[in-house]
Scaffold this motif. Structure first.
Motif, PDB file in Angstrom:
ATOM      1  N   ARG A 157      -5.953  -9.251  -6.774  1.00  0.00           N
ATOM      2  CA  ARG A 157      -5.909 -10.700  -6.718  1.00  0.00           C
ATOM      3  C   ARG A 157      -7.028 -11.196  -5.806  1.00  0.00           C
ATOM      4  NH1 ARG A 157      -0.643 -12.505  -3.040  1.00  0.00           N
ATOM      5  NH2 ARG A 157      -1.633 -12.169  -0.998  1.00  0.00           N
ATOM      6  N   GLN A 158      -7.429 -12.435  -6.056  1.00  0.00           N
ATOM      7  CA  GLN A 158      -8.424 -13.072  -5.209  1.00  0.00           C
ATOM      8  C   GLN A 158      -7.968 -14.481  -4.913  1.00  0.00           C
ATOM      9  OE1 GLN A 158     -12.482 -12.727  -6.530  1.00  0.00           O
ATOM     10  NE2 GLN A 158     -13.262 -13.257  -4.508  1.00  0.00           N
ATOM     11  N   ARG A 159      -7.652 -14.728  -3.669  1.00  0.00           N
ATOM     12  CA  ARG A 159      -7.245 -16.059  -3.243  1.00  0.00           C
ATOM     13  C   ARG A 159      -8.477 -16.917  -3.011  1.00  0.00           C
ATOM     14  NH1 ARG A 159      -2.687 -14.625   1.226  1.00  0.00           N
ATOM     15  NH2 ARG A 159      -4.324 -13.197   1.954  1.00  0.00           N
ATOM     16  N   PRO A 160      -8.334 -18.227  -3.088  1.00  0.00           N
ATOM     17  CA  PRO A 160      -9.485 -19.114  -2.919  1.00  0.00           C
ATOM     18  C   PRO A 160     -10.221 -18.854  -1.608  1.00  0.00           C
ATOM     19  CG  PRO A 160      -7.583 -20.329  -3.715  1.00  0.00           C
ATOM     20  CD  PRO A 160      -7.100 -18.962  -3.380  1.00  0.00           C
ATOM     21  N   GLY A 161     -11.519 -18.610  -1.707  1.00  0.00           N
ATOM     22  CA  GLY A 161     -12.345 -18.436  -0.528  1.00  0.00           C
ATOM     23  C   GLY A 161     -12.199 -17.093   0.159  1.00  0.00           C
ATOM     24  N   GLU A 162     -11.475 -16.155  -0.466  1.00  0.00           N
ATOM     25  CA  GLU A 162     -11.262 -14.864   0.175  1.00  0.00           C
ATOM     26  C   GLU A 162     -11.751 -13.720  -0.704  1.00  0.00           C
ATOM     27  OE1 GLU A 162      -7.204 -16.336   2.490  1.00  0.00           O
ATOM     28  OE2 GLU A 162      -7.411 -14.269   1.809  1.00  0.00           O
ATOM     29  N   VAL A 163     -11.810 -12.535  -0.126  1.00  0.00           N
ATOM     30  CA  VAL A 163     -12.257 -11.372  -0.881  1.00  0.00           C
ATOM     31  C   VAL A 163     -11.125 -10.874  -1.775  1.00  0.00           C
ATOM     32  CG1 VAL A 163     -13.899 -10.698   0.900  1.00  0.00           C
ATOM     33  CG2 VAL A 163     -11.580  -9.755   0.944  1.00  0.00           C
ATOM     34  N   ARG A 164     -11.497 -10.099  -2.744  1.00  0.00           N
ATOM     35  CA  ARG A 164     -10.519  -9.527  -3.660  1.00  0.00           C
ATOM     36  C   ARG A 164      -9.643  -8.516  -2.939  1.00  0.00           C
ATOM     37  NH1 ARG A 164     -13.687  -7.192  -8.116  1.00  0.00           N
ATOM     38  NH2 ARG A 164     -13.817  -5.327  -6.815  1.00  0.00           N
ATOM     39  N   GLU A 165      -8.350  -8.527  -3.270  1.00  0.00           N
ATOM     40  CA  GLU A 165      -7.392  -7.599  -2.677  1.00  0.00           C
ATOM     41  C   GLU A 165      -6.835  -6.672  -3.745  1.00  0.00           C
ATOM     42  OE1 GLU A 165      -4.690  -9.729   0.431  1.00  0.00           O
ATOM     43  OE2 GLU A 165      -5.045 -11.149  -1.196  1.00  0.00           O
ATOM     44  N   TYR A 166      -6.606  -5.453  -3.369  1.00  0.00           N
ATOM     45  CA  TYR A 166      -5.960  -4.478  -4.241  1.00  0.00           C
ATOM     46  C   TYR A 166      -4.450  -4.648  -4.111  1.00  0.00           C
ATOM     47  CZ  TYR A 166      -4.492   0.189  -5.913  1.00  0.00           C
ATOM     48  OH  TYR A 166      -3.904   1.230  -6.568  1.00  0.00           O
ATOM     49  N   VAL A 167      -3.819  -5.097  -5.171  1.00  0.00           N
ATOM     50  CA  VAL A 167      -2.361  -5.260  -5.146  1.00  0.00           C
ATOM     51  C   VAL A 167      -1.687  -3.896  -5.289  1.00  0.00           C
ATOM     52  CG1 VAL A 167      -0.374  -6.258  -6.332  1.00  0.00           C
ATOM     53  CG2 VAL A 167      -2.484  -7.591  -6.090  1.00  0.00           C
ATOM     54  N   GLY A 168      -2.163  -3.109  -6.236  1.00  0.00           N
ATOM     55  CA  GLY A 168      -1.591  -1.790  -6.458  1.00  0.00           C
ATOM     56  C   GLY A 168      -1.989  -1.249  -7.804  1.00  0.00           C
ATOM     57  N   GLY A 169      -1.461  -0.082  -8.112  1.00  0.00           N
ATOM     58  CA  GLY A 169      -1.805   0.543  -9.375  1.00  0.00           C
ATOM     59  C   GLY A 169      -0.680   1.401  -9.915  1.00  0.00           C
ATOM     60  N   VAL A 170      -0.792   1.709 -11.192  1.00  0.00           N
ATOM     61  CA  VAL A 170       0.159   2.609 -11.852  1.00  0.00           C
ATOM     62  C   VAL A 170      -0.633   3.732 -12.498  1.00  0.00           C
ATOM     63  CG1 VAL A 170       0.242   1.089 -13.893  1.00  0.00           C
ATOM     64  CG2 VAL A 170       2.061   2.788 -13.500  1.00  0.00           C
ATOM     65  N   ALA A 171      -0.245   4.942 -12.180  1.00  0.00           N
ATOM     66  CA  ALA A 171      -0.959   6.115 -12.658  1.00  0.00           C
ATOM     67  C   ALA A 171      -0.596   6.423 -14.109  1.00  0.00           C
ATOM     68  CB  ALA A 171      -0.640   7.312 -11.773  1.00  0.00           C
ATOM     69  N   ARG A 172      -1.301   7.369 -14.668  1.00  0.00           N
ATOM     70  CA  ARG A 172      -1.038   7.774 -16.050  1.00  0.00           C
ATOM     71  C   ARG A 172       0.395   8.243 -16.224  1.00  0.00           C
ATOM     72  NH1 ARG A 172      -6.623   9.725 -15.669  1.00  0.00           N
ATOM     73  NH2 ARG A 172      -5.847  11.532 -14.536  1.00  0.00           N
ATOM     74  N   ASN A 173       0.941   8.877 -15.195  1.00  0.00           N
ATOM     75  CA  ASN A 173       2.304   9.401 -15.295  1.00  0.00           C
ATOM     76  C   ASN A 173       3.369   8.387 -14.889  1.00  0.00           C
ATOM     77  OD1 ASN A 173       2.078   9.241 -12.543  1.00  0.00           O
ATOM     78  ND2 ASN A 173       2.362  11.431 -12.160  1.00  0.00           N
ATOM     79  N   GLY A 174       2.942   7.159 -14.585  1.00  0.00           N
ATOM     80  CA  GLY A 174       3.885   6.106 -14.230  1.00  0.00           C
ATOM     81  C   GLY A 174       4.102   5.932 -12.742  1.00  0.00           C
ATOM     82  N   GLY A 175       3.575   6.827 -11.932  1.00  0.00           N
ATOM     83  CA  GLY A 175       3.687   6.672 -10.494  1.00  0.00           C
ATOM     84  C   GLY A 175       2.925   5.452 -10.015  1.00  0.00           C
ATOM     85  N   THR A 176       3.416   4.826  -8.956  1.00  0.00           N
ATOM     86  CA  THR A 176       2.807   3.599  -8.475  1.00  0.00           C
ATOM     87  C   THR A 176       2.435   3.690  -7.001  1.00  0.00           C
ATOM     88  OG1 THR A 176       5.009   2.690  -8.043  1.00  0.00           O
ATOM     89  CG2 THR A 176       3.955   2.087 -10.132  1.00  0.00           C
ATOM     90  N   VAL A 177       1.446   2.928  -6.642  1.00  0.00           N
ATOM     91  CA  VAL A 177       1.086   2.709  -5.244  1.00  0.00           C
ATOM     92  C   VAL A 177       0.853   1.218  -5.067  1.00  0.00           C
ATOM     93  CG1 VAL A 177       0.087   4.987  -4.893  1.00  0.00           C
ATOM     94  CG2 VAL A 177      -1.362   3.118  -5.647  1.00  0.00           C
ATOM     95  N   TYR A 178       1.060   0.747  -3.847  1.00  0.00           N
ATOM     96  CA  TYR A 178       0.893  -0.662  -3.555  1.00  0.00           C
ATOM     97  C   TYR A 178       0.135  -0.837  -2.254  1.00  0.00           C
ATOM     98  CZ  TYR A 178       4.541  -1.291  -7.036  1.00  0.00           C
ATOM     99  OH  TYR A 178       5.256  -1.271  -8.198  1.00  0.00           O
ATOM    100  N   GLY A 179      -0.669  -1.903  -2.224  1.00  0.00           N
ATOM    101  CA  GLY A 179      -1.218  -2.295  -0.960  1.00  0.00           C
ATOM    102  C   GLY A 179      -0.090  -2.738  -0.049  1.00  0.00           C
ATOM    103  N   THR A 180      -0.237  -2.489   1.244  1.00  0.00           N
ATOM    104  CA  THR A 180       0.848  -2.745   2.185  1.00  0.00           C
ATOM    105  C   THR A 180       1.424  -4.159   2.079  1.00  0.00           C
ATOM    106  OG1 THR A 180       0.011  -1.065   3.700  1.00  0.00           O
ATOM    107  CG2 THR A 180       1.477  -2.741   4.616  1.00  0.00           C
ATOM    108  N   PRO A 181       0.595  -5.211   1.971  1.00  0.00           N
ATOM    109  CA  PRO A 181       1.176  -6.564   1.921  1.00  0.00           C
ATOM    110  C   PRO A 181       2.030  -6.826   0.691  1.00  0.00           C
ATOM    111  CG  PRO A 181      -1.170  -6.636   2.405  1.00  0.00           C
ATOM    112  CD  PRO A 181      -0.866  -5.261   1.955  1.00  0.00           C
ATOM    113  N   PHE A 182       1.952  -5.945  -0.296  1.00  0.00           N
ATOM    114  CA  PHE A 182       2.590  -6.238  -1.579  1.00  0.00           C
ATOM    115  C   PHE A 182       3.818  -5.395  -1.857  1.00  0.00           C
ATOM    116  CE2 PHE A 182      -0.864  -8.921  -2.265  1.00  0.00           C
ATOM    117  CZ  PHE A 182      -2.024  -8.256  -1.908  1.00  0.00           C
ATOM    118  N   LYS A 183       4.141  -4.533  -0.944  1.00  0.00           N
ATOM    119  CA  LYS A 183       5.324  -3.688  -1.133  1.00  0.00           C
ATOM    120  C   LYS A 183       6.585  -4.535  -1.022  1.00  0.00           C
ATOM    121  CE  LYS A 183       3.109   0.441   0.707  1.00  0.00           C
ATOM    122  NZ  LYS A 183       3.097   1.467   1.790  1.00  0.00           N
ATOM    123  N   GLY A 184       7.471  -4.341  -1.996  1.00  0.00           N
ATOM    124  CA  GLY A 184       8.760  -5.015  -1.930  1.00  0.00           C
ATOM    125  C   GLY A 184       8.902  -6.189  -2.877  1.00  0.00           C
ATOM    126  N   ARG A 185       7.905  -7.084  -2.919  1.00  0.00           N
ATOM    127  CA  ARG A 185       8.022  -8.268  -3.780  1.00  0.00           C
ATOM    128  C   ARG A 185       7.353  -8.081  -5.131  1.00  0.00           C
ATOM    129  NH1 ARG A 185       5.718 -13.007  -2.608  1.00  0.00           N
ATOM    130  NH2 ARG A 185       4.130 -12.091  -1.255  1.00  0.00           N
TER     131      ARG A 185
END
Length: 119
Positions: free
Chosen positions: A38-66
């Motif tokens: 995501r990229q908020r107005p006037g800010e740099v792009r942030e990595y929210v997270g990803g899903v691997a080929r096998n379905g495993g996920t990772v999240y950037g710290t600010p985005f865990k939970g919601r």
């Protein structure tokens, strides 16, 4: 032609939820990690997270939970579930596909979908 097309954004109120969809054409996502940014107005792009080929996920710290990322290889699509949205979540959300690692680098990008959370 390779395309990643996001949809599902919109204007919502605090506390609402949205489900963003990234539909891929031109290649099979079975061979790719899928990421959301995501990229908020006037800010740099942030990595929210990803899903691997096998379905495993990772999240950037600010985005865990919601936020929750998933994929449906049969539909050649990835998803980003946004819950309990806050005004600070207002941003353009983009998906990406990468062949190497869940943290990137990323080979292909979508144009993004706007999410606006009114205060």
């Amino acid at each position: 032609q390779i395309r990643l097309v996001e949809s599902g954004g919109g204007s919502v109120r605090p506390g609402d939820s949205l489900r963003l969809t990234c539909v891929v054409s031109g290649f099979d996502i079975n061979g790719y990690q899928m990421g959301w940014f995501r990229q908020r107005p006037g800010e740099v792009r942030e990595y929210v997270g990803g899903v691997a080929r096998n379905g495993g996920t990772v999240y950037g710290t600010p985005f865990k939970g919601r936020f929750t990322i998933s994929r449906d290889n049969a539909k050649n699509s990835a998803y980003l579930q946004l819950n309990n949205l806050k005004p600070e979540d207002t941003a353009v959300y983009r998906c990406a596909a990468g062949s190497i690692a869940i943290e990137g680098p990323w080979d292909y990008w979508g144009q993004g979908t706007q999410v606006t959370v009114f205060a």
